[in-house]
Design an enzyme around this catalytic site. Structure first.
Site, PDB file in Angstrom:
ATOM      1  N   ASN A  16       1.956   6.432 -12.177  1.00 32.30           N
ATOM      2  CA  ASN A  16       0.638   6.878 -12.641  1.00 32.30           C
ATOM      3  C   ASN A  16       0.734   8.115 -13.538  1.00 32.30           C
ATOM      4  O   ASN A  16      -0.292   8.610 -14.003  1.00 32.30           O
ATOM      5  CB  ASN A  16      -0.301   7.154 -11.462  1.00 32.30           C
ATOM      6  CG  ASN A  16      -0.064   8.506 -10.824  1.00 32.30           C
ATOM      7  OD1 ASN A  16       1.047   9.043 -10.858  1.00 32.30           O
ATOM      8  ND2 ASN A  16      -1.094   9.066 -10.218  1.00 32.30           N
ATOM      9  N   LYS A  73       1.141 -11.599   1.078  1.00 31.71           N
ATOM     10  CA  LYS A  73       1.210 -10.465   0.159  1.00 31.71           C
ATOM     11  C   LYS A  73       1.501  -9.173   0.910  1.00 31.71           C
ATOM     12  O   LYS A  73       2.223  -8.292   0.416  1.00 31.71           O
ATOM     13  CB  LYS A  73      -0.083 -10.340  -0.643  1.00 31.71           C
ATOM     14  CG  LYS A  73       0.027  -9.341  -1.786  1.00 31.71           C
ATOM     15  CD  LYS A  73      -1.158  -9.402  -2.725  1.00 31.71           C
ATOM     16  CE  LYS A  73      -0.957  -8.427  -3.886  1.00 31.71           C
ATOM     17  NZ  LYS A  73      -2.130  -8.433  -4.807  1.00 31.71           N
ATOM     18  N   MET A  87     -10.386   5.095  -0.618  1.00 30.40           N
ATOM     19  CA  MET A  87      -9.681   5.648  -1.769  1.00 30.40           C
ATOM     20  C   MET A  87     -10.520   5.662  -3.040  1.00 30.40           C
ATOM     21  O   MET A  87     -10.144   6.310  -4.013  1.00 30.40           O
ATOM     22  CB  MET A  87      -8.369   4.889  -1.992  1.00 30.40           C
ATOM     23  CG  MET A  87      -7.322   5.213  -0.934  1.00 30.40           C
ATOM     24  SD  MET A  87      -5.837   4.142  -0.973  1.00 30.40           S
ATOM     25  CE  MET A  87      -5.160   4.545  -2.575  1.00 30.40           C
ATOM     26  N   TYR A 127     -14.275   6.673  -4.883  1.00 33.10           N
ATOM     27  CA  TYR A 127     -15.279   7.713  -4.672  1.00 33.10           C
ATOM     28  C   TYR A 127     -16.584   7.247  -5.288  1.00 33.10           C
ATOM     29  O   TYR A 127     -16.627   6.350  -6.125  1.00 33.10           O
ATOM     30  CB  TYR A 127     -14.831   9.047  -5.287  1.00 33.10           C
ATOM     31  CG  TYR A 127     -14.616   8.992  -6.781  1.00 33.10           C
ATOM     32  CD1 TYR A 127     -15.670   9.228  -7.659  1.00 33.10           C
ATOM     33  CD2 TYR A 127     -13.363   8.682  -7.312  1.00 33.10           C
ATOM     34  CE1 TYR A 127     -15.486   9.160  -9.032  1.00 33.10           C
ATOM     35  CE2 TYR A 127     -13.174   8.613  -8.682  1.00 33.10           C
ATOM     36  CZ  TYR A 127     -14.228   8.858  -9.535  1.00 33.10           C
ATOM     37  OH  TYR A 127     -14.049   8.781 -10.888  1.00 33.10           O
ATOM     38  N   THR A 152      -4.482 -11.956   2.418  1.00 34.00           N
ATOM     39  CA  THR A 152      -3.414 -12.937   2.614  1.00 34.00           C
ATOM     40  C   THR A 152      -2.209 -12.237   3.234  1.00 34.00           C
ATOM     41  O   THR A 152      -1.718 -11.232   2.702  1.00 34.00           O
ATOM     42  CB  THR A 152      -3.003 -13.586   1.283  1.00 34.00           C
ATOM     43  OG1 THR A 152      -2.621 -12.568   0.357  1.00 34.00           O
ATOM     44  CG2 THR A 152      -4.157 -14.367   0.691  1.00 34.00           C
ATOM     45  N   ASN A 182      -3.956  -7.225   4.748  1.00 36.08           N
ATOM     46  CA  ASN A 182      -4.424  -7.777   3.484  1.00 36.08           C
ATOM     47  C   ASN A 182      -5.103  -9.114   3.765  1.00 36.08           C
ATOM     48  O   ASN A 182      -4.905  -9.731   4.819  1.00 36.08           O
ATOM     49  CB  ASN A 182      -3.241  -7.974   2.532  1.00 36.08           C
ATOM     50  CG  ASN A 182      -3.689  -8.256   1.120  1.00 36.08           C
ATOM     51  OD1 ASN A 182      -4.374  -7.446   0.486  1.00 36.08           O
ATOM     52  ND2 ASN A 182      -3.315  -9.424   0.605  1.00 36.08           N
ATOM     53  N   ASP A 219      -0.059   9.657  -6.643  1.00 38.38           N
ATOM     54  CA  ASP A 219      -1.199   9.244  -5.824  1.00 38.38           C
ATOM     55  C   ASP A 219      -0.995   9.577  -4.347  1.00 38.38           C
ATOM     56  O   ASP A 219      -1.910  10.050  -3.673  1.00 38.38           O
ATOM     57  CB  ASP A 219      -1.454   7.741  -5.972  1.00 38.38           C
ATOM     58  CG  ASP A 219      -2.060   7.382  -7.315  1.00 38.38           C
ATOM     59  OD1 ASP A 219      -2.757   8.233  -7.899  1.00 38.38           O
ATOM     60  OD2 ASP A 219      -1.825   6.250  -7.787  1.00 38.38           O
ATOM     61  N   GLY A 226     -12.556   9.140  -1.833  1.00 44.75           N
ATOM     62  CA  GLY A 226     -11.303   9.468  -2.498  1.00 44.75           C
ATOM     63  C   GLY A 226     -11.392  10.506  -3.599  1.00 44.75           C
ATOM     64  O   GLY A 226     -10.433  10.646  -4.370  1.00 44.75           O
ATOM     65  N   LYS A 257      -0.215   0.408 -14.142  1.00 42.21           N
ATOM     66  CA  LYS A 257       0.752   1.212 -13.395  1.00 42.21           C
ATOM     67  C   LYS A 257       2.134   0.559 -13.327  1.00 42.21           C
ATOM     68  O   LYS A 257       3.152   1.256 -13.352  1.00 42.21           O
ATOM     69  CB  LYS A 257       0.228   1.519 -11.995  1.00 42.21           C
ATOM     70  CG  LYS A 257      -0.953   2.490 -12.015  1.00 42.21           C
ATOM     71  CD  LYS A 257      -1.401   2.880 -10.627  1.00 42.21           C
ATOM     72  CE  LYS A 257      -2.554   3.878 -10.701  1.00 42.21           C
ATOM     73  NZ  LYS A 257      -2.991   4.334  -9.366  1.00 42.21           N
TER      74      LYS A 257
END
Length: 269
Positions: free
Chosen positions: A86, A156, A211, A213, A153, A151, A102, A235, A65
């Site tokens: 995407n 990030k 998100m 499936y 970390t 997250n 998305d 998702g 992406k």
């Protein structure tokens, strides 16, 4: 007949060919759609060659992406902010447009198909990778009361505040309080694992969305139910919703997602 494809690595289990073939049949559009696995190091060279060979557009999935973002000649505003693409579209002048659908697919599933509110809700989204980056713009446009991004970390998560200053970053182990809507955008579920979250984040009024499936209930949704979440969804609706937006970008017509989603649910079952 115009040719389209989804590009990824790996890609063999993608449902996109089934979805877009159903869209084409439904709308009467003449096209062929396939799944193509690319080597991880040859994105630009291969995609240029395929456009020269006559392909009209591509869907892009992991891990390409950001490569697609850098490849496109022109970008939509949401793709610029997400720094991820995407969908690639060959325009009338030959230039390549990059977009990210998305977020629109996710919000369509949440608000229209599931009838879950985003506005004025306390929202928690898990993960700070490309999957999450691609949906933040559209989620924030629905005006949640607060959007916490957690997250493993913290650093990030904090990086995303450069492009999305509206979010509140957190590490998983620092989360506290209760949330109205929790969206899992981590890749842990692909291997049946869970993000290391503390207990006590959910109430019977909490809606949880994974998100990814699956034929069966995802590991995250099963855990969320055990933690007391009132409603859970995977998702698949997002996948079909984002595909419909891509199809409209290519063909100028928006297909009906509901019969295609019902077809996929039946086939997965």
């Amino acid at each position: 007949m115009d040719r389209y494809a989804v590009l990824g690595h790996p890609i063999k289990h993608s449902l996109s060919p089934v979805i877009h073939t159903a869209f084409a049949r439904q709308t009467g559009e003449a096209l062929e759609y396939e799944a193509i696995e690319l080597p991880v190091t040859s994105f630009e060279t291969r995609v240029w060659q395929m456009f020269r060979d006559g392909y009209r557009g591509f869907n892009i999935t992991a891990p390409f992406k950001q490569d697609a973002h850098d490849f496109a000649d022109d970008l939509t505003e949401r793709a610029k902010r997400a720094r991820a693409v995407n969908t690639l579209v060959k325009q009338a002048d030959g230039r390549i447009l990059g977009d990210t659908t998305d977020g629109e697919g996710l919000v369509f599933d949440l608000e229209t198909l599931l009838n879950w509110r985003i506005a004025d809700r306390n929202v928690l989204i898990l993960g700070a990778g490309g999957a999450v980056r691609g949906v933040l713009e559209t989620l924030l446009s629905r005006n949640p009361a607060n959007l916490v991004l957690a997250n493993r970390t913290l650093a990030k998560a904090e990086e995303l505040t450069d492009d999305f200053p509206e979010i509140s970053p957190s590490a998983f182990d620092e989360l506290s309080g209760r949330f109205d809507l929790v969206i899992n955008g981590t890749s842990a579920g692909l291997s049946g694992n869970l993000p290391p979250l503390p207990d006590g984040l959910f109430t019977p009024d909490t809606h949880c969305y994974d998100m990814i499936y699956s034929k069966n209930e995802t590991a995250f949704n099963r855990w969320a139910r055990e933690q007391g979440a009132g409603q859970c969804a995977d998702g698949l609706g997002m996948l079909v919703g984002q595909a419909a937006v891509s199809f409209e970008l290519w063909r100028g017509v928006r297909p009906d997602t509901v019969p295609v989603l019902e077809q996929l649910r039946a086939e997965l079952a």
